[in-house]
Design a protein around this motif. Structure first.
Motif, PDB file in Angstrom:
ATOM      1  N   UNK A 160       0.755  -1.122  -0.056  1.00 46.19           N
ATOM      2  CA  UNK A 160      -0.002   0.050   0.141  1.00 46.19           C
ATOM      3  C   UNK A 160       0.956   1.409  -0.061  1.00 46.19           C
ATOM      4  N   UNK A 161       0.494   2.236  -0.540  1.00 45.93           N
ATOM      5  CA  UNK A 161       1.184   3.525  -1.016  1.00 45.93           C
ATOM      6  C   UNK A 161       1.612   4.188   0.498  1.00 45.93           C
ATOM      7  N   UNK A 162       2.841   4.857   0.559  1.00 48.41           N
ATOM      8  CA  UNK A 162       3.179   5.471   1.744  1.00 48.41           C
ATOM      9  C   UNK A 162       3.408   6.940   1.305  1.00 48.41           C
ATOM     10  N   UNK A 163       3.878   7.833   2.399  1.00 57.31           N
ATOM     11  CA  UNK A 163       4.367   9.262   2.245  1.00 57.31           C
ATOM     12  C   UNK A 163       3.266   9.869   1.464  1.00 57.31           C
ATOM     13  N   UNK A 164       3.859  10.772   0.317  1.00 59.04           N
ATOM     14  CA  UNK A 164       2.961  11.486  -0.445  1.00 59.04           C
ATOM     15  C   UNK A 164       1.906  10.822  -1.162  1.00 59.04           C
ATOM     16  N   UNK A 165       2.514   9.693  -1.860  1.00 54.32           N
ATOM     17  CA  UNK A 165       1.548   8.656  -2.658  1.00 54.32           C
ATOM     18  C   UNK A 165       0.062   8.326  -1.893  1.00 54.32           C
ATOM     19  N   UNK A 166       0.335   8.353  -0.414  1.00 54.86           N
ATOM     20  CA  UNK A 166      -0.730   7.915   0.332  1.00 54.86           C
ATOM     21  C   UNK A 166      -1.758   9.349   0.588  1.00 54.86           C
ATOM     22  N   UNK A 167      -1.567  10.206  -0.115  1.00 63.33           N
ATOM     23  CA  UNK A 167      -2.492  11.415  -0.058  1.00 63.33           C
ATOM     24  C   UNK A 167      -3.554  11.570  -0.929  1.00 63.33           C
ATOM     25  N   UNK A 168      -3.469  10.699  -2.212  1.00 63.21           N
ATOM     26  CA  UNK A 168      -4.357  10.744  -2.931  1.00 63.21           C
ATOM     27  C   UNK A 168      -4.821   9.276  -3.398  1.00 63.21           C
ATOM     28  N   UNK A 252     -13.464  11.098  11.817  1.00 63.17           N
ATOM     29  CA  UNK A 252     -13.003  12.522  12.209  1.00 63.17           C
ATOM     30  C   UNK A 252     -12.249  13.195  10.851  1.00 63.17           C
ATOM     31  N   UNK A 253     -11.934  12.752   9.722  1.00 62.43           N
ATOM     32  CA  UNK A 253     -11.522  13.421   8.689  1.00 62.43           C
ATOM     33  C   UNK A 253     -10.137  13.150   8.674  1.00 62.43           C
ATOM     34  N   UNK A 254      -9.375  12.853   9.713  1.00 61.91           N
ATOM     35  CA  UNK A 254      -7.862  13.070   9.937  1.00 61.91           C
ATOM     36  C   UNK A 254      -7.423  11.825   9.442  1.00 61.91           C
ATOM     37  N   UNK A 255      -6.225  11.458   8.699  1.00 62.15           N
ATOM     38  CA  UNK A 255      -5.535  10.421   8.367  1.00 62.15           C
ATOM     39  C   UNK A 255      -4.148  10.585   8.560  1.00 62.15           C
ATOM     40  N   UNK A 256      -3.645   9.493   9.179  1.00 58.70           N
ATOM     41  CA  UNK A 256      -1.905   9.524   9.371  1.00 58.70           C
ATOM     42  C   UNK A 256      -1.298   9.113   8.183  1.00 58.70           C
ATOM     43  N   UNK A 257      -0.164   9.977   7.533  1.00 53.92           N
ATOM     44  CA  UNK A 257       0.278   9.543   6.722  1.00 53.92           C
ATOM     45  C   UNK A 257       1.721   8.939   7.208  1.00 53.92           C
ATOM     46  N   UNK A 258       2.003   7.762   6.770  1.00 52.15           N
ATOM     47  CA  UNK A 258       3.187   7.035   7.145  1.00 52.15           C
ATOM     48  C   UNK A 258       4.364   7.481   6.333  1.00 52.15           C
ATOM     49  N   UNK A 259       5.395   7.791   7.029  1.00 53.50           N
ATOM     50  CA  UNK A 259       6.484   8.031   6.271  1.00 53.50           C
ATOM     51  C   UNK A 259       7.148   6.791   5.151  1.00 53.50           C
ATOM     52  N   UNK A 260       7.388   7.335   4.092  1.00 59.81           N
ATOM     53  CA  UNK A 260       7.711   6.434   3.010  1.00 59.81           C
ATOM     54  C   UNK A 260       9.179   5.773   3.363  1.00 59.81           C
ATOM     55  N   UNK A 261       9.256   4.336   3.574  1.00 59.01           N
ATOM     56  CA  UNK A 261      10.709   3.937   3.827  1.00 59.01           C
ATOM     57  C   UNK A 261      11.338   3.706   2.543  1.00 59.01           C
ATOM     58  N   UNK A 262      12.468   4.470   2.413  1.00 59.71           N
ATOM     59  CA  UNK A 262      13.463   4.449   1.314  1.00 59.71           C
ATOM     60  C   UNK A 262      14.297   3.219   1.143  1.00 59.71           C
ATOM     61  N   UNK A 263      14.669   2.592   0.318  1.00 63.35           N
ATOM     62  CA  UNK A 263      15.541   1.568   0.036  1.00 63.35           C
ATOM     63  C   UNK A 263      16.817   1.820   0.667  1.00 63.35           C
ATOM     64  N   UNK A 264      17.582   0.854   1.056  1.00 61.79           N
ATOM     65  CA  UNK A 264      18.971   1.305   1.553  1.00 61.79           C
ATOM     66  C   UNK A 264      19.851   1.322   0.447  1.00 61.79           C
ATOM     67  N   UNK A 265      20.794   2.316   0.827  1.00 58.92           N
ATOM     68  CA  UNK A 265      21.677   2.734  -0.278  1.00 58.92           C
ATOM     69  C   UNK A 265      22.397   1.310  -1.007  1.00 58.92           C
TER      70      UNK A 265
END
Length: 274
Positions: A160-168, A252-265
């Protein structure tokens, strides 16, 4: 993040209530004659689908689809009545509103909530158009369309989408909502109206559109099943993608956006000590 305005939340829960009552009262109406046909009249000897109780002792439930019969005892065709004994019913009593066989009561529930559902839907569409929410929620961007295949893979693997992708909403969600709101629901309403003799007299094109009252009844039944399938998948994804977060968002209208986990370098520092 504030995700769902009050109008959207109220419309969502009213839709949920209306769909539940419409489904249960619709099954009550269907039980008055648990068979489907195609065309203008009922061809009793060759229904597209039927649910009946056999003359066996005890009776068995038999569901026939396109000439193929299935034993559905205890659920379709023959199920326990109010006294616990097998009864000749298309759908069981726990699935209908009212629970006892009552065509008049079922129609009263169905017609009232059908109009409530239509008015609620029109209010949702009007708000969406005036606020711009409709385009934001239903129209996929070019970038989303280009990544349609990737979105399918993410759904199949339950990523499932995380970060900015989860906002829409993603492209599959948007296209699904477009199909439901702009295709299935209008067809369902028109098919329901086509079964009304009064509406047929006022708008005879409805019967022409569906090819007859029996065809309209069959279309109404099929679309109802597709809507049930949509709701089942919708609820399953709500649970799998974070039940409490999704419920909080729609209450309530409020949704928690989880920070997107970036792949390890891929680069690894060497010579470091720990």
């Amino acid at each position: 993040m504030f995700r769902h305005p009050l109008v959207i939340r109220v419309a969502h829960w009213l839709n949920a209530l209306c769909l539940l009552v419409l489904l249960m009262s619709g099954l009550q109406i269907f039980n008055a004659h648990p068979a489907l046909y195609w065309g203008k009249v009922s061809t009793f000897d060759t229904p597209l689908m039927s649910m009946a109780s056999s003359e066996d002792d005890p009776p068995k439930g038999v569901t026939t689809v396109l000439g193929k019969s299935f034993d559905t005892t205890g659920f379709l065709g023959s199920s326990a009545g109010a006294d616990g004994q097998p009864a000749d019913r298309g759908f069981p009593s726990w699935a209908t509103l009212p629970s006892e066989q009552d065509l008049t009561g079922g129609r009263s529930w169905h017609f009232f909530f059908a109009w409530a559902f239509v008015l609620n839907g029109l209010a949702y569409l009007l708000h969406g158009l005036l606020s711009g929410q409709l385009r934001f929620r239903l129209v996929p961007s070019r970038d989303q369309i280009r990544h349609f295949g990737a979105s399918i893979r993410e759904h199949l693997t339950l990523r499932f989408p995380q970060g900015d992708e989860a906002k829409r909403y993603n492209v599959i969600q948007k296209l699904t909502y477009v199909a439901v709101i702009l295709v299935l629901l209008p067809v369902q309403v028109l098919a329901g109206l086509a079964m009304s003799p009064a509406m047929d007299a006022a708008a005879p094109f409805l019967l022409t559109m569906f090819g007859g009252r029996q065809s309209a009844r069959t279309v109404h039944f099929i679309v109802a099943n597709l809507l049930v399938l949509f709701v089942v998948v919708h609820v399953a994804l709500v649970v799998l993608s974070g039940f409490w977060n999704n419920m909080r968002g729609m209450v309530t209208g409020w949704f928690v956006i989880e920070r997107k986990v970036e792949p390890a370098s891929a680069s690894v520092q060497t010579g470091e000590t720990t």
